[in-house]
Enzyme design. Sequence first.
Site, PDB file in Angstrom:
ATOM      1  CG  ASP A 197      -8.697 -18.174  -7.943  1.00 46.86           C
ATOM      2  OD1 ASP A 197      -9.102 -17.144  -7.099  1.00 46.86           O
ATOM      3  OD2 ASP A 197      -8.605 -18.245  -9.091  1.00 46.86           O
TER       4      ASP A 197
ATOM      5  CG  ASP B 193      -1.235   1.760  -3.895  1.00 49.14           C
ATOM      6  OD1 ASP B 193      -0.196   1.653  -3.962  1.00 49.14           O
ATOM      7  OD2 ASP B 193      -1.797   2.312  -2.881  1.00 49.14           O
TER       8      ASP B 193
ATOM      9  CG  ASP C 229      -1.728   1.202   1.397  1.00 47.68           C
ATOM     10  OD1 ASP C 229      -2.133   1.817   0.145  1.00 47.68           O
ATOM     11  OD2 ASP C 229      -2.273   1.346   2.510  1.00 47.68           O
TER      12      ASP C 229
ATOM     13  CG  ASP D 299      -6.173   2.490   0.526  1.00 52.10           C
ATOM     14  OD1 ASP D 299      -5.155   1.961   0.460  1.00 52.10           O
ATOM     15  OD2 ASP D 299      -6.794   2.897  -0.704  1.00 52.10           O
TER      16      ASP D 299
ATOM     17  CG  ASP E  36     -10.871 -14.756 -14.529  1.00 52.84           C
ATOM     18  OD1 ASP E  36     -10.188 -14.929 -13.703  1.00 52.84           O
ATOM     19  OD2 ASP E  36     -11.803 -14.659 -14.522  1.00 52.84           O
TER      20      ASP E  36
END
Length: 523
Positions: free
Chosen positions: A320, A30, A22, A26, A195
């Site tokens: 995943d 990012d 980060d 926040d 994906d």
Amino acid sequence: MQATAWWQHGVIYEIYPRSFQDSDGDGIGDLRGILHRLDYVVKLGVDALWISPFYPSPMADFGYDVADYCGIDPLFGTMQDFDQLLQEIHNRGLKLILDLVPNHTSDQHPWFLESRSSRDNPKRDWYLWQDEPNNWQSNFGGSGWEWDDVTGQYYYHSFLKQQPDLNWRNPLARRAIFEAMRFWLARGVDGFRVDVIWLMIKDDQFRDNPPNPSYQTGQPSSHRFLPVFNSDRPEVHEVVSKMRAVIDDYRDRVLIGEIYLPIPKLMAYYGKDLGGSQLPFNFQLLQTAWTAEALARAISEYDNALPAGAWPNWVLGNHDNARIATRVGSHQARLSAMLLLSLPGTITLYYGEEIGMTNVPILPDLVQDPAEKNEPGIGLGRDPERTPMPWDSSPLAGFTTGQPWLPLGHDHASLNVVNLEQDPESILHLYRTLIALRKSHPVLVTGELHSIAAANNVLTYERHESGEQLRIILNFGDTPATIPSEIGEILAATSPGSTSERPNKLIQLGAAAGLIVRLHTSR
Ligand code: GLC
């Protein structure tokens, strides 16, 4: 095997951007954060970054619900941040692979807003609308069909209802995604990880799926039926070859496909005359029992099934699936690294693997992942493998100055990059050594696989190329093993001191220890 392209001899590193670094406090990673950590990945020795989606999104599925294929979500930064990141990635000789999500959009994408506005909207046919639902299930639980009051029809969603599936039979919808690909390719990205590529086309007659005879209560509801008519349809290969054609309009780009299918079906995604995905992800190591015997079978089966000229690839984890150090146990993490990085072709790492990161248990009221929220308690949640990267021993591990969106592991004060950096025997150094070994010994990348064998939970195989022969010896057992082998020159060992040479060509390997040795050949 001859590696000519960067994606053939390189190691790919997956970054889940919410959790890497980060930069604005926040609590969510990012693009500027990634920029800040580029030197770390360079030092690790990887060649390409694959960053999970950072496009504008309502984040119902944390970015896999895309509301604009050609933008950056403000949470992750701006287009300027992206361009700078890409530039800096290229300046360091690395490549950048984006995540393309073409099977579905967000329900907030302007295309879907139009499509659902009326039955005669020009974009109506861009999605899958029906008067009656069939029995196709959502992969995130329950029916895959959602009733829409406005126009009195159902739309299909393979995942959340906030992720309506595009109709890949519609030429304009196709073209729109191809244009988005071109937008990024022209900007300089080096490829896409696509994906759920095997789900993209569904049966045009919307036939019901047959029941799954081995379904048991307690399993995910999507397992109730066999996905015959809503996945891996024959027509999908034409779509993949069209995507490949888009890639091929640019130099040196790669198309990676996310595919969870048995080996023979997986191989079809290389395409006719290898005109499909250059790297259909090989998830064997995520799914195979962690024994020498099972791994030997899986590795041979994959190697034997590769079509002529098809490029192999290997993966131990992703955003995943349970982290490898959790699935097989932390004590086996170093061995898993040696296995992965001594197999042929392209290797993909998942951020944190290199520091032996484990799944972080998530308390019920901290759960973020919709897969867990929709079907709680049966192990579907993916938050545990998506937690922030621990960089140092400070209270927030150097990841953020705010409240991390998912908790840090309880062990982050000790298990973090700075600490491992200082210990030359740490797993991080082992990863670096093994990645560097692939560079200094191309036989590890391109050499043929030979003599795959398993006995007493010790897996051995050899890699041969132009007279060079390496033998990889991996003891998956929890007790030491003594095996007959020439010792040759030891190129890498999982743990110093865990192996020793015995008289009469015997090698003693510690529990969960492995070796890469160069055999003395007569040539
Ligand atoms: C893929 C992604 C996963 C996502 C799903 C729906 O499997 O890897 O994270 O939830 O597709 O887009």
